[in-house]
Design an enzyme around this catalytic site. Structure first.
Site, short mmCIF file in Angstrom:
data_model
loop_
_atom_site.label_atom_id
_atom_site.label_comp_id
_atom_site.label_asym_id
_atom_site.label_seq_id
_atom_site.Cartn_x
_atom_site.Cartn_y
_atom_site.Cartn_z
N GLY A 107 5.17 -6.67 -0.79
CA GLY A 107 5.52 -6.98 0.59
C GLY A 107 4.33 -6.98 1.54
CG LEU A 150 11.67 -14.19 -4.90
CD1 LEU A 150 12.39 -15.36 -5.52
CD2 LEU A 150 10.17 -14.45 -4.89
CD GLN A 151 14.14 -8.33 1.84
OE1 GLN A 151 13.22 -7.95 1.11
NE2 GLN A 151 14.72 -7.55 2.74
CG ASN A 206 2.44 4.60 -6.39
OD1 ASN A 206 1.56 5.38 -6.74
ND2 ASN A 206 2.38 3.29 -6.67
CB CYS A 252 11.61 -1.36 -1.10
SG CYS A 252 10.11 -1.34 -0.13
CB CYS A 309 -12.82 13.00 2.99
SG CYS A 309 -12.09 13.68 4.48
ZN LIG Z 1 -9.80 13.50 4.30
#
Ligand SMILES: [Zn+2]
Length: 252
Positions: free
Chosen positions: A38, A68-69, A128, A186, A246
């Site tokens: 999507g 396909l929607q 996901n 979905c 990070c």
């Molecule tokens: Zn981070």
């Protein structure tokens, strides 16, 4: 650029913020797109039509009637085909000058790292958290900008994690890896077709601006979209000093 390209991209070239120079940058760029669903559909369509020279599309799924929607890069006749191939066929009919590489596997590990390292921008259109976090970690390691989006029901969100900067927040600063975030597929929750288009189109706009080097990015900000009330809201996002993904310096 040849005459055909000057015509094809003329409406971009007319914009002083893009011009010939900006368009040349797009033609010389490589975008890595995770997911041809999507979000990946409008992303792929705009990156290709706008002339991003090389686009690598990764998706291990095949086209299903229920897609396909909203997954507008695919066609009814492509049902059963790998999504990455189906997307490549559509993009080729829109802009044959763009090189589209279809990767029909769920990329992870060293393969994902190699693809990220070779790209100028990474667009996450996956569905996901495991994939999102793996892509985020690869972008941190290789200092690549990540344009992230999500859509479910009538709700969407978009952000740019400009990991070229050491002080930039990452995806895990927003959604911690150890958090209780659950995937909301979905297939269970449902999804309003145009919200995927709205989110994916904004992702494509941010990626194009980033590659051209123009405008102000949705970096350090998260855009929240409620398509049911059509209210848009932007919240600020800072780097989490304790983020396990990070906060530590990336290995050399
Ligand atoms: Zn981070």
């Amino acid at each position: 650029m040849n005459d055909e390209q000057l015509l094809r991209y003329s409406r971009h070239i007319l914009l002083p913020e893009i011009g010939i120079e900006g368009q040349q940058r797009l033609l010389g760029s490589h975008a890595l797109l995770i997911g041809a669903g999507g979000l990946g559909s409008p992303i792929a369509l705009y990156l290709a039509s706008a002339g991003v020279g090389r686009i690598t599309i990764c998706d291990d799924d095949t086209v299903d009637l229920t897609n396909l929607q909203r997954q507008i890069v695919h066609r009814t006749e492509s049902i059963g085909e790998p999504k990455a191939h189906s997307a490549r066929v559509t993009l080729g009919s829109i802009n044959p000058q763009v090189e589209v590489i279809a990767v029909t596997e769920r990329v992870s590990g060293e393969r994902l790292h190699a693809l990220v390292a070779d790209s100028d921008v990474v667009l996450d259109g996956s569905d996901n958290f495991a994939t999102r976090h793996a892509v985020n970690r690869a972008c941190i390691r290789h200092r690549k900008p990540l344009v992230s989006g999500a859509a479910v029901r009538f709700d969407g969100q978009v952000s740019v994690f400009d990991l070229r900067r050491v002080d930039a927040p990452c995806y895990a600063c927003l959604f911690p890896e150890a958090g209780e975030n659950e995937d909301t597929p979905c297939a269970i929750m449902g999804v309003f077709a145009p919200i995927t288009g709205i989110v994916g189109t904004i992702q494509s706009a941010e990626a194009l601006k980033l590659l051209i080097g123009t405008g102000e990015l949705l970096a350090g900000r998260v855009l929240l979209i409620d398509a049911l009330t059509m209210q848009l809201r932007t919240i600020g996002l800072r780097k989490d000093a304790a983020c396990p993904a990070c906060a530590k310096k990336p290995p050399d």
